[in-house]
Design a protein around this motif. Structure first.
Motif, short mmCIF file in Angstrom:
data_model
loop_
_atom_site.label_atom_id
_atom_site.label_comp_id
_atom_site.label_asym_id
_atom_site.label_seq_id
_atom_site.Cartn_x
_atom_site.Cartn_y
_atom_site.Cartn_z
N UNK A 94 0.83 -1.21 0.00
CA UNK A 94 0.00 0.00 0.00
C UNK A 94 0.87 1.26 0.00
N UNK A 95 2.06 1.15 0.53
CA UNK A 95 2.93 2.31 0.69
C UNK A 95 3.91 2.43 -0.47
N UNK A 96 4.53 1.32 -0.87
CA UNK A 96 5.58 1.40 -1.89
C UNK A 96 5.16 0.80 -3.22
N UNK A 97 3.98 0.19 -3.30
CA UNK A 97 3.55 -0.48 -4.51
C UNK A 97 3.91 -1.96 -4.49
N UNK A 98 3.21 -2.74 -5.29
CA UNK A 98 3.38 -4.20 -5.24
C UNK A 98 4.76 -4.65 -5.67
N UNK A 99 5.31 -4.06 -6.73
CA UNK A 99 6.60 -4.54 -7.23
C UNK A 99 7.71 -4.29 -6.22
N UNK A 100 7.73 -3.12 -5.64
CA UNK A 100 8.78 -2.82 -4.67
C UNK A 100 8.59 -3.64 -3.40
N UNK A 101 7.34 -3.84 -3.00
CA UNK A 101 7.09 -4.69 -1.83
C UNK A 101 7.56 -6.12 -2.11
N UNK A 102 7.30 -6.60 -3.31
CA UNK A 102 7.73 -7.95 -3.68
C UNK A 102 9.25 -8.04 -3.72
N UNK A 103 9.89 -6.99 -4.23
CA UNK A 103 11.35 -6.96 -4.26
C UNK A 103 11.92 -7.04 -2.86
N UNK A 104 11.38 -6.27 -1.94
CA UNK A 104 11.86 -6.31 -0.56
C UNK A 104 11.64 -7.69 0.06
N UNK A 105 10.46 -8.26 -0.19
CA UNK A 105 10.10 -9.52 0.44
C UNK A 105 10.91 -10.71 -0.09
N UNK A 106 11.20 -10.72 -1.39
CA UNK A 106 11.86 -11.88 -1.99
C UNK A 106 13.39 -11.79 -1.99
N UNK A 107 13.93 -10.60 -1.83
CA UNK A 107 15.39 -10.45 -1.81
C UNK A 107 15.95 -10.18 -0.42
N UNK A 108 15.08 -9.74 0.52
CA UNK A 108 15.54 -9.31 1.85
C UNK A 108 16.54 -8.16 1.75
N UNK A 109 16.46 -7.40 0.68
CA UNK A 109 17.39 -6.30 0.45
C UNK A 109 17.23 -5.22 1.53
N UNK A 110 18.36 -4.64 1.95
CA UNK A 110 18.34 -3.53 2.90
C UNK A 110 18.09 -2.23 2.12
N UNK A 111 16.99 -1.58 2.41
CA UNK A 111 16.64 -0.34 1.72
C UNK A 111 17.13 0.83 2.56
N UNK A 112 18.10 1.54 2.04
CA UNK A 112 18.68 2.66 2.77
C UNK A 112 17.75 3.87 2.75
N UNK A 113 18.04 4.80 3.64
CA UNK A 113 17.18 5.95 3.80
C UNK A 113 16.89 6.71 2.53
N UNK A 114 17.91 6.95 1.72
CA UNK A 114 17.73 7.72 0.48
C UNK A 114 16.78 7.01 -0.48
N UNK A 115 16.99 5.71 -0.64
CA UNK A 115 16.12 4.94 -1.54
C UNK A 115 14.71 4.85 -0.97
#
Length: 255
Positions: free
Chosen positions: A146-167
């Motif tokens: 709801x906040x970042x959109x489905x694709x970005x949420x899926x990216x975070x969930x499937x990669x466990x990537x650390x999203x830095x403050x700027x991004x």
């Protein structure tokens, strides 16, 4: 573990601490819930700032030593940790989170409770569940997109990537990125800006725009818990927990 509230005009500043990593356990989440309920019941409170002590906003649940969703529940019963987590989304007063460091796992979920997130450049947002052979919890699988959109949420969930403050700011996960020393003052200023509006109109508008979140998270955590239950019985989850304890990447086998 402590949860303390102080007032600055019409703003309730709720500060939690669970040293050294601000792990999200049942006592902490229930304590924040009690503070939220008190703010909702006080007609003088028109906005909330949620902040934590220490370098980490919230490192999530301690799955190695005190997993809050490990205990089996009776048939049809909800997990107390997720009941308390979902209840946070029922808060009626607007919430601004001040995020000074990592918000990991359930800590990310706690950050998502807020209407707005003000963060320092040192902030990190991580949905690290697949790194430990687990399924997202705390309603993250429903609220994050709801906040970042489905694709970005899926990216975070499937990669466990650390999203830095700027991004995170570019994605809309962070509303304002500030210098560390200005974090509390900027979060308070945003809360005061909200509190300056007509309080009945603010609550009414907010309820229209996000009033379904409590029911959504309550239902979603039922599904999340069911997925977590069977995954906790896998060899990959056991390996993931060992890997966290030993501070190394997991060696997963798909079993």
């Amino acid at each position: 573990m402590t949860v303390e509230t102080r007032r600055d005009g019409h703003v309730a500043i709720i500060t939690f601490a669970n040293p050294p990593h601000n792990f999200a356990d049942l006592a902490l989440i229930e304590g924040i819930g009690v503070a939220f309920a008190a703010a909702d019941a006080d007609p003088g409170v028109r906005a909330i700032v949620l902040r934590s002590e220490g370098r980490v906003f919230c490192a999530g649940a301690d799955l190695v030593n005190a997993n809050p969703v490990a205990a089996p529940q009776p048939e049809g019963a909800r997990n107390p940790f997720y009941i308390a987590a979902a209840a946070l989304f029922a808060v009626q007063t607007p919430v601004v989170a001040a995020i000074q460091g990592s918000a990991v796992g359930a800590g990310l979920g706690l950050a998502l409770v807020a209407d707005f997130r003000v963060a320092s450049a040192q902030a990190r947002f991580v949905a690290n569940f697949v790194q430990i052979g687990f399924h997202p919890g705390f309603g993250i699988s429903a609220v994050l997109e709801r906040i970042v959109g489905r694709q970005r949420a899926l990216l975070m969930a499937l990669t466990a990537r650390r999203i830095r403050g700027e991004e995170a700011e570019r994605w809309g996960l962070v509303d304002q990125l500030v210098e560390a020393e200005a974090l509390d003052s900027v979060a308070l200023a945003l809360a005061q800006e909200i509190a300056a509006g007509a309080p009945l109109a603010v609550r009414s508008t907010r309820a229209t725009m996000r009033g379904d979140l409590h029911a959504l998270v309550l239902a979603q955590t039922d599904h999340e818990l069911a997925e977590q239950a069977w995954l906790q019985r896998t060899a990959d989850f056991a390996e993931g927990v060992r890997a966290v304890a030993e501070r190394r990447p997991g060696r997963f086998i798909g079993e």
